[in-house]
Design a protein around this motif. Structure first.
Motif, PDB file in Angstrom:
ATOM      1  N   GLU A 134      27.282  36.458  45.587  1.00  0.00           N
ATOM      2  CA  GLU A 134      28.150  35.440  46.171  1.00  0.00           C
ATOM      3  C   GLU A 134      29.585  35.954  46.247  1.00  0.00           C
ATOM      4  N   GLU A 135      30.504  35.058  46.604  1.00  0.00           N
ATOM      5  CA  GLU A 135      31.923  35.411  46.621  1.00  0.00           C
ATOM      6  C   GLU A 135      32.451  35.459  45.190  1.00  0.00           C
ATOM      7  N   LEU A 136      33.499  36.249  44.972  1.00  0.00           N
ATOM      8  CA  LEU A 136      34.127  36.314  43.651  1.00  0.00           C
ATOM      9  C   LEU A 136      34.571  34.946  43.162  1.00  0.00           C
ATOM     10  N   ALA A 137      35.015  34.106  44.100  1.00  0.00           N
ATOM     11  CA  ALA A 137      35.547  32.800  43.715  1.00  0.00           C
ATOM     12  C   ALA A 137      34.528  31.947  42.978  1.00  0.00           C
ATOM     13  N   ALA A 138      33.230  32.226  43.192  1.00  0.00           N
ATOM     14  CA  ALA A 138      32.198  31.412  42.561  1.00  0.00           C
ATOM     15  C   ALA A 138      32.211  31.523  41.043  1.00  0.00           C
ATOM     16  N   CYS A 139      32.756  32.633  40.515  1.00  0.00           N
ATOM     17  CA  CYS A 139      32.776  32.787  39.053  1.00  0.00           C
ATOM     18  C   CYS A 139      34.199  32.839  38.503  1.00  0.00           C
ATOM     19  N   ALA A 140      35.158  32.363  39.260  1.00  0.00           N
ATOM     20  CA  ALA A 140      36.561  32.458  38.838  1.00  0.00           C
ATOM     21  C   ALA A 140      36.801  31.774  37.497  1.00  0.00           C
ATOM     22  N   ASP A 141      36.275  30.585  37.314  1.00  0.00           N
ATOM     23  CA  ASP A 141      36.516  29.854  36.060  1.00  0.00           C
ATOM     24  C   ASP A 141      35.894  30.569  34.863  1.00  0.00           C
ATOM     25  N   SER A 142      34.665  31.030  35.035  1.00  0.00           N
ATOM     26  CA  SER A 142      33.989  31.659  33.896  1.00  0.00           C
ATOM     27  C   SER A 142      34.646  32.981  33.528  1.00  0.00           C
ATOM     28  N   VAL A 167      35.341  44.608  36.971  1.00  0.00           N
ATOM     29  CA  VAL A 167      36.085  43.980  35.875  1.00  0.00           C
ATOM     30  C   VAL A 167      35.377  42.712  35.413  1.00  0.00           C
ATOM     31  N   ALA A 168      34.963  41.887  36.362  1.00  0.00           N
ATOM     32  CA  ALA A 168      34.377  40.594  36.014  1.00  0.00           C
ATOM     33  C   ALA A 168      33.126  40.743  35.154  1.00  0.00           C
ATOM     34  N   VAL A 169      32.224  41.620  35.574  1.00  0.00           N
ATOM     35  CA  VAL A 169      30.968  41.780  34.833  1.00  0.00           C
ATOM     36  C   VAL A 169      31.227  42.366  33.451  1.00  0.00           C
ATOM     37  N   ASP A 218      46.164  42.581  30.395  1.00  0.00           N
ATOM     38  CA  ASP A 218      47.021  41.994  31.427  1.00  0.00           C
ATOM     39  C   ASP A 218      46.812  42.703  32.761  1.00  0.00           C
ATOM     40  N   ARG A 219      46.771  44.015  32.728  1.00  0.00           N
ATOM     41  CA  ARG A 219      46.597  44.765  33.966  1.00  0.00           C
ATOM     42  C   ARG A 219      45.193  44.572  34.532  1.00  0.00           C
ATOM     43  N   LEU A 220      44.203  44.520  33.664  1.00  0.00           N
ATOM     44  CA  LEU A 220      42.846  44.277  34.133  1.00  0.00           C
ATOM     45  C   LEU A 220      42.730  42.901  34.784  1.00  0.00           C
ATOM     46  N   GLU A 221      43.367  41.911  34.192  1.00  0.00           N
ATOM     47  CA  GLU A 221      43.315  40.581  34.798  1.00  0.00           C
ATOM     48  C   GLU A 221      44.049  40.569  36.133  1.00  0.00           C
ATOM     49  N   ALA A 222      45.099  41.379  36.250  1.00  0.00           N
ATOM     50  CA  ALA A 222      45.805  41.479  37.531  1.00  0.00           C
ATOM     51  C   ALA A 222      44.900  42.105  38.598  1.00  0.00           C
ATOM     52  N   VAL A 223      44.103  43.118  38.210  1.00  0.00           N
ATOM     53  CA  VAL A 223      43.146  43.719  39.143  1.00  0.00           C
ATOM     54  C   VAL A 223      42.141  42.669  39.604  1.00  0.00           C
ATOM     55  N   TRP A 224      41.637  41.910  38.652  1.00  0.00           N
ATOM     56  CA  TRP A 224      40.661  40.855  38.962  1.00  0.00           C
ATOM     57  C   TRP A 224      41.271  39.813  39.900  1.00  0.00           C
ATOM     58  N   ARG A 225      42.461  39.367  39.603  1.00  0.00           N
ATOM     59  CA  ARG A 225      43.079  38.304  40.420  1.00  0.00           C
ATOM     60  C   ARG A 225      43.477  38.814  41.801  1.00  0.00           C
ATOM     61  N   ALA A 226      43.847  40.075  41.901  1.00  0.00           N
ATOM     62  CA  ALA A 226      44.164  40.648  43.213  1.00  0.00           C
ATOM     63  C   ALA A 226      42.904  40.692  44.082  1.00  0.00           C
ATOM     64  N   ALA A 227      41.787  41.046  43.475  1.00  0.00           N
ATOM     65  CA  ALA A 227      40.531  41.043  44.227  1.00  0.00           C
ATOM     66  C   ALA A 227      40.139  39.625  44.616  1.00  0.00           C
ATOM     67  N   LEU A 228      40.357  38.697  43.707  1.00  0.00           N
ATOM     68  CA  LEU A 228      40.030  37.297  43.958  1.00  0.00           C
ATOM     69  C   LEU A 228      40.836  36.731  45.125  1.00  0.00           C
ATOM     70  N   ALA A 270      37.762  32.323  31.594  1.00  0.00           N
ATOM     71  CA  ALA A 270      37.425  32.007  30.203  1.00  0.00           C
ATOM     72  C   ALA A 270      37.064  33.261  29.424  1.00  0.00           C
ATOM     73  N   SER A 271      36.384  34.213  30.069  1.00  0.00           N
ATOM     74  CA  SER A 271      36.020  35.465  29.390  1.00  0.00           C
ATOM     75  C   SER A 271      37.260  36.266  29.021  1.00  0.00           C
ATOM     76  N   PHE A 272      38.251  36.294  29.894  1.00  0.00           N
ATOM     77  CA  PHE A 272      39.497  36.981  29.549  1.00  0.00           C
ATOM     78  C   PHE A 272      40.141  36.321  28.328  1.00  0.00           C
ATOM     79  N   ALA A 273      40.157  35.004  28.288  1.00  0.00           N
ATOM     80  CA  ALA A 273      40.742  34.307  27.143  1.00  0.00           C
ATOM     81  C   ALA A 273      39.993  34.642  25.858  1.00  0.00           C
TER      82      ALA A 273
END
Length: 318
Positions: free
Chosen positions: A151-159, A283-285, A194-204, A162-165
């Motif tokens: 699916e699209e990345l957005a489908a797992c944005a919330d989860s 990053v997400a997986v 922080d940088r990994l989350e930035a990579v994830w959010r840029a892709a998102l 939470a994993s980053f937290a």
């Protein structure tokens, strides 16, 4: 090792009971443990067979999926894939379906089995191209072939948020934590979350994929790539087989050396945005696997951390 709360215990004696009930001609063959993944346990049966048992009820559908679709896909592919020879039924104290496959000789892709990583990346690209080119079944035959990684990345944005937290709360993982991980692992205390989350959010933030859906293996990590004589020989473990966007299919390329990753991308001609979304999936997986398996499977956590380090070294231009 138990990885999940609802895991069903398995051992050689259980395998023998199942075989005695359903395939008595195999019941006296030698049985020995042959490794395990996060979803299945495997047992070598004699010299030519492999028994595969799902760990949990949630992974039982993956067994049925392999039994139905692998025989149909195999003739279309350039690599060897597992060949089911028995569709196991619940019984003998085991409440789930299970499978017996032909044994495939080969070594896991790694520095001891692969000498030319660029050539390996090109070979893997050819195998993926063949899989993605297989005609899709009619809509009414696609039950069970939907999965979040298609699916699209957005489908797992919330989860993933939470994993980053959760990951930030783990000792020894975040940047400059100054704490021992407690897992006996060589974790990088300078892993920059922080940088990994930035990579994830840029892709998102990128546009959603527009490519048509294709067949997906879903988990092309090195342990599912078998090598013979230095060449890619087989793709195994099709439990994540699905139909969807191809972005996440490329994510495990951050598990192999950069030479393989870059050759793979070049051979497939993956465009910039698709590759960036693939990096986001990498990053997400990985980040979702770290907190989930932190206590139960330190070796798998180490694999996830290694992938995150690779993303930091080569973040797809993000």
């Amino acid at each position: 090792m138990t990885l999940h709360e609802d895991e069903i215990p398995t051992d050689e004696l259980l395998v023998r009971r199942l075989l005695a009930q359903q395939r008595p001609e195999w019941a006296e063959l030698p049985v020995r443990a042959a490794g395990s993944g996060t979803d299945n346990r495997m047992f070598r049966l004699g010299d030519g067979l492999l028994v595969r048992l799902p760990r949990t009820p949630g992974t039982a559908d993956a067994v049925r999926k392999e039994q139905v679709w692998l025989p149909r896909l195999a003739p279309e592919l350039t690599c060897v894939v597992p060949e089911p020879v028995h569709r196991g039924r619940p019984g003998g104290g085991f409440p789930l379906p299970w499978s017996v496959y032909r044994w495939i000789e080969g070594a896991e892709a790694g520095p001891e089995s692969v000498a030319d990583w660029a050539a390996f990346g090109t070979e893997l690209a050819a195998a993926v191209r063949a899989l993605h080119a297989v005609p899709l079944p009619p809509e009414d035959e696609r039950h069970g072939l939907q999965w979040y990684r298609g699916e699209e990345l957005a489908a797992c944005a919330d989860s993933i948020g939470a994993s980053f937290a959760q990951a930030r709360a783990l000792p020894g993982l975040g940047q400059d934590s100054g704490q021992d991980s407690g897992q006996g692992l060589d974790l990088d205390r300078d892993l920059d979350l922080d940088r990994l989350e930035a990579v994830w959010r840029a892709a998102l933030a990128l546009p959603a994929p527009s490519a048509p859906p294709v067949w997906l293996h879903g988990d092309l990590k090195p342990s599912n790539l078998l090598v013979r004589d230095g060449r890619l020989h087989a793709l195994i473990d099709f439990g994540c087989l699905s139909i969807g966007f191809p972005d996440a299919e490329h994510a495990p390329l951050w598990d192999v050396p950069a030479a393989a990753r870059h050759a793979y991308r070049a051979a497939l001609g993956v465009d910039e945005q698709t590759w960036q979304r693939a990096c986001g999936w990498a990053v997400a997986v990985a980040i979702s696997g770290v907190p989930y398996y932190w206590e139960s499977d330190p070796a798998f956590v180490a694999e996830c951390v290694a992938r995150l380090r690779a993303v930091l070294d080569d973040p797809a231009g993000l």
